[in-house]
Design a protein around this motif. Structure first.
Motif, PDB file in Angstrom:
ATOM      1  N   THR A  63      18.639 -23.262  -0.981  1.00 60.17           N
ATOM      2  CA  THR A  63      19.262 -22.103  -0.396  1.00 60.17           C
ATOM      3  C   THR A  63      19.536 -22.201   0.656  1.00 60.17           C
ATOM      4  OG1 THR A  63      17.681 -20.701  -0.302  1.00 60.17           O
ATOM      5  CG2 THR A  63      18.531 -21.100  -2.768  1.00 60.17           C
ATOM      6  N   GLU A  65      19.708 -19.595   2.287  1.00 63.44           N
ATOM      7  CA  GLU A  65      18.547 -18.658   3.122  1.00 63.44           C
ATOM      8  C   GLU A  65      17.114 -19.202   3.517  1.00 63.44           C
ATOM      9  OE1 GLU A  65      20.436 -18.419   0.389  1.00 63.44           O
ATOM     10  OE2 GLU A  65      21.871 -16.712   1.599  1.00 63.44           O
ATOM     11  N   THR A  66      17.139 -20.103   2.657  1.00 64.13           N
ATOM     12  CA  THR A  66      15.540 -20.395   2.788  1.00 64.13           C
ATOM     13  C   THR A  66      15.652 -21.849   3.633  1.00 64.13           C
ATOM     14  OG1 THR A  66      15.102 -20.426   0.642  1.00 64.13           O
ATOM     15  CG2 THR A  66      13.773 -22.991   1.382  1.00 64.13           C
ATOM     16  N   ASP A  68      17.886 -21.480   6.632  1.00 60.40           N
ATOM     17  CA  ASP A  68      17.608 -20.787   7.518  1.00 60.40           C
ATOM     18  C   ASP A  68      17.008 -20.313   8.522  1.00 60.40           C
ATOM     19  OD1 ASP A  68      20.566 -21.172   7.890  1.00 60.40           O
ATOM     20  OD2 ASP A  68      20.537 -18.920   7.110  1.00 60.40           O
TER      21      ASP A  68
END
Length: 179
Positions: A63, A65-66, A68
């Protein structure tokens, strides 16, 4: 796989703003990685392990988010140690972490730590790991086993400290007298 109490104790003692080492590894090797973390910390280094520091991450799926958060943690780290094992060959994240870190910091800040036995382990399909020096335990001047960054075979082996790895120094010292 990892005992809840030990994992929780490690998490509580964690949460740093910067790290000496980002430990890239396969979660399938979690129990071994706890030992690797201790070995690296014996040299006075701080070590980032994602499932200890950021337990909320779901590394089983890719993902934004992961990615980042992992980028931020790598930027907070001076060096990367890539813990190579049979499990790492199927990791979705390890090659990405290695490539990102090499581009961000440089190959001078990366060491490969084989978790599989055998001299000069060369993983099929991951020959690029041979571009980086290895992390191995050697006897220090005081006689203690400590992790060092090494390159070269046999009598031509050279070493530098994990601290030098974080500084991205290219200078290695000759291995002498069993050290």
């Amino acid at each position: 796989m990892v005992f809840g109490g030990a994992r929780e104790a490690l998490r509580k003692s964690a949460k740093l703003d910067s790290y000496d080492i980002f430990l890239s590894h396969s979660f399938r090797d979690a129990e071994i990685i706890l030992g690797v973390k201790k070995i690296l910390e014996r040299s006075g280094r701080t070590v980032y392990v994602d499932w200890i520091e950021d337990a909320q991450l779901d590394r089983s799926s890719v993902t934004a988010e992961t990615a980042d958060l992992l980028r931020r943690r790598m930027k907070q780290s001076l060096s990367l140690v890539y813990a190579y094992s049979e499990s790492s060959t199927t990791s979705k994240w390890m090659p990405w972490e290695l490539g990102y870190f090499d581009g961000y910091r440089s190959g001078q800040s990366i060491g490969i730590m084989p978790l599989v036995s055998g001299p000069g382990v060369k993983p099929a399909g991951q020959e690029y790991l041979g571009l980086y020096p290895r992390v191995e335990e050697l006897k220090s001047e005081s006689g203690r086993l400590l992790p060092y960054v090494v390159r070269g075979p046999g009598d031509g082996t050279q070493w530098k400290s994990l601290e030098d790895l974080g500084r991205a120094t290219s200078s290695f010292k000759r291995l002498a007298n069993g050290r």
